[in-house]
Design a protein around this motif. Structure first.
Motif, PDB file in Angstrom:
ATOM      1  N   SER A   8      -0.284   6.707  -6.473  1.00 17.63           N
ATOM      2  CA  SER A   8      -0.840   5.787  -7.466  1.00 17.63           C
ATOM      3  C   SER A   8       0.174   5.483  -8.566  1.00 17.63           C
ATOM      4  CB  SER A   8      -2.114   6.369  -8.080  1.00 17.63           C
ATOM      5  OG  SER A   8      -1.854   7.606  -8.718  1.00 17.63           O
ATOM      6  N   VAL A  20       0.854  -1.179   0.000  1.00 15.11           N
ATOM      7  CA  VAL A  20       0.000   0.000   0.000  1.00 15.11           C
ATOM      8  C   VAL A  20       0.893   1.234   0.000  1.00 15.11           C
ATOM      9  CG1 VAL A  20      -0.190   0.009   2.534  1.00 15.11           C
ATOM     10  CG2 VAL A  20      -1.914   1.179   1.150  1.00 15.11           C
ATOM     11  N   PHE A  62       0.588   5.821  -0.872  1.00 16.23           N
ATOM     12  CA  PHE A  62      -0.347   6.888  -1.236  1.00 16.23           C
ATOM     13  C   PHE A  62      -0.086   7.453  -2.623  1.00 16.23           C
ATOM     14  CE2 PHE A  62       1.946  10.675   1.106  1.00 16.23           C
ATOM     15  CZ  PHE A  62       3.102  10.408   0.398  1.00 16.23           C
ATOM     16  N   GLU A 116      -2.635   1.130  13.195  1.00 16.83           N
ATOM     17  CA  GLU A 116      -3.246   0.528  12.008  1.00 16.83           C
ATOM     18  C   GLU A 116      -2.489  -0.736  11.594  1.00 16.83           C
ATOM     19  OE1 GLU A 116      -6.085   1.541   9.386  1.00 16.83           O
ATOM     20  OE2 GLU A 116      -6.400   1.277  11.527  1.00 16.83           O
ATOM     21  N   HIS A 152      -2.489  -1.470  -3.454  1.00 16.60           N
ATOM     22  CA  HIS A 152      -3.589  -0.545  -3.186  1.00 16.60           C
ATOM     23  C   HIS A 152      -3.041   0.860  -2.948  1.00 16.60           C
ATOM     24  CE1 HIS A 152      -5.194  -4.512  -1.849  1.00 16.60           C
ATOM     25  NE2 HIS A 152      -6.234  -4.096  -2.527  1.00 16.60           N
ATOM     26  N   GLY A 162      -3.467   4.034  -0.821  1.00 19.88           N
ATOM     27  CA  GLY A 162      -4.082   4.353   0.459  1.00 19.88           C
ATOM     28  C   GLY A 162      -3.094   5.008   1.398  1.00 19.88           C
ATOM     29  N   GLU A 163      -3.612   5.506   2.506  1.00 19.12           N
ATOM     30  CA  GLU A 163      -2.787   6.205   3.480  1.00 19.12           C
ATOM     31  C   GLU A 163      -2.391   5.256   4.610  1.00 19.12           C
ATOM     32  OE1 GLU A 163      -3.075  10.113   6.384  1.00 19.12           O
ATOM     33  OE2 GLU A 163      -4.482   9.885   4.723  1.00 19.12           O
ATOM     34  N   ASN A 206      -4.613   4.903   7.626  1.00 20.58           N
ATOM     35  CA  ASN A 206      -5.975   4.426   7.382  1.00 20.58           C
ATOM     36  C   ASN A 206      -5.912   3.283   6.367  1.00 20.58           C
ATOM     37  OD1 ASN A 206      -8.783   4.261   7.402  1.00 20.58           O
ATOM     38  ND2 ASN A 206      -9.045   5.863   5.867  1.00 20.58           N
ATOM     39  N   LEU A 207      -5.378   2.157   6.794  1.00 19.87           N
ATOM     40  CA  LEU A 207      -5.108   1.045   5.886  1.00 19.87           C
ATOM     41  C   LEU A 207      -6.396   0.398   5.388  1.00 19.87           C
ATOM     42  CD1 LEU A 207      -2.145  -0.630   7.802  1.00 19.87           C
ATOM     43  CD2 LEU A 207      -2.011   0.823   5.760  1.00 19.87           C
ATOM     44  N   PRO A 208      -6.462   0.100   4.078  1.00 24.27           N
ATOM     45  CA  PRO A 208      -7.694  -0.453   3.486  1.00 24.27           C
ATOM     46  C   PRO A 208      -7.788  -1.968   3.623  1.00 24.27           C
ATOM     47  CG  PRO A 208      -6.080  -0.075   1.773  1.00 24.27           C
ATOM     48  CD  PRO A 208      -5.441   0.393   3.054  1.00 24.27           C
ATOM     49  N   TYR A 209      -7.602  -2.486   4.863  1.00 20.53           N
ATOM     50  CA  TYR A 209      -7.601  -3.924   5.076  1.00 20.53           C
ATOM     51  C   TYR A 209      -8.409  -4.287   6.315  1.00 20.53           C
ATOM     52  CZ  TYR A 209      -3.704  -3.276   1.890  1.00 20.53           C
ATOM     53  OH  TYR A 209      -2.942  -2.889   0.825  1.00 20.53           O
TER      54      TYR A 209
END
Length: 241
Positions: free
Chosen positions: A98, A94, A96, A152, A114, A116-117, A120-123
């Protein structure tokens, strides 16, 4: 007036997004990825040979095994995950930026990436066997943000898992580190590069306090990567339950 967290993070985001877009190629070598991930100037420069020493530290300390699920927080273009994927672990990253994630997807087989920050992990909770973050924590704006990131990382780590944070600037060695970095660059380059993009230095005791409060075991050890100019001023942190 003190800058907000969002302000500094946005400036760093612009830097890495731009760097990824400037380095678009049909094929990438490991050295290309190392350079894109910021290890290409002055005391921070790393060759492939030196880089693989750092990869070896990650394999050893995390005790990586085939088919384990590994997450790298702040994976950049994938310079760490490419050689780690060759050990048989299942790599997820992950970042930030792209543009950097797009590069990693091009070159790393079966890579799951992914945008993401880190705070604030998208998992989901307890999703990964092992977690790595290499050369990232000094880009965070302050200790409060760093604590959010650590929480996180712990949230998405499986019970019994391990997480390793590498290449952390040691605040007790800040003066010597800044002098070394300045001398490793052409005159005026250090000021141009870092006056608006400061690095965050850490007290080892801060990590000890965090581990105690969150009931984690902790191992702190100095960075010892021969051939890496920043190594004498950096340390690593391993946490596990």
């Amino acid at each position: 007036m003190m800058e907000t967290q969002d302000g500094l993070l946005e400036r760093w985001h612009e830097v890495w997004e731009r760097k990824g877009k400037e380095k678009i190629k049909e094929k990438y070598t490991l050295q290309d990825l190392i350079d894109i991930d910021g290890f290409d100037k002055g005391a921070g420069n790393m060759t492939e040979e030196v880089w693989l020493k750092a990869v070896g530290v990650a394999i050893r300390e995390l005790e990586l095994r085939p088919n384990e699920y590994l997450l790298e927080v702040g994976c950049g273009a994938g310079a760490m995950l490419l050689p780690l994927s060759e050990t048989g672990v299942k790599v997820t990253g992950v970042d930030f930026s792209s543009s950097l994630i797009d590069i990693a997807k091009k070159i790393i087989p079966n890579f799951v990436g992914h945008v993401g920050e880190a705070a604030n992990l998208p998992y989901q909770d307890n999703e990964f066997d092992k977690i790595l973050s290499h050369g990232v924590f000094h880009y965070f704006p302050d200790y409060d943000y760093s604590e959010r990131v650590l929480k996180e990382m712990l949230r998405v780590l499986k019970k019994g898992g391990k997480m390793l944070i590498m290449d952390i600037p040691d605040i007790s060695k800040k003066s010597a580190s800044e002098v070394t970095r300045m001398r490793s660059l052409p005159e005026g380059e250090h000021e141009r590069l870092y006056s608006q993009y400061p690095h965050l230095y850490y007290d080892k005791g801060w990590f000890e306090h965090f581990a105690q409060n969150n009931l984690f075991y902790l191992k702190i050890f100095d960075q010892e990567i021969e051939g890496y100019g920043n190594s004498p001023f950096r340390f690593n942190v391993l946490m596990w339950r």
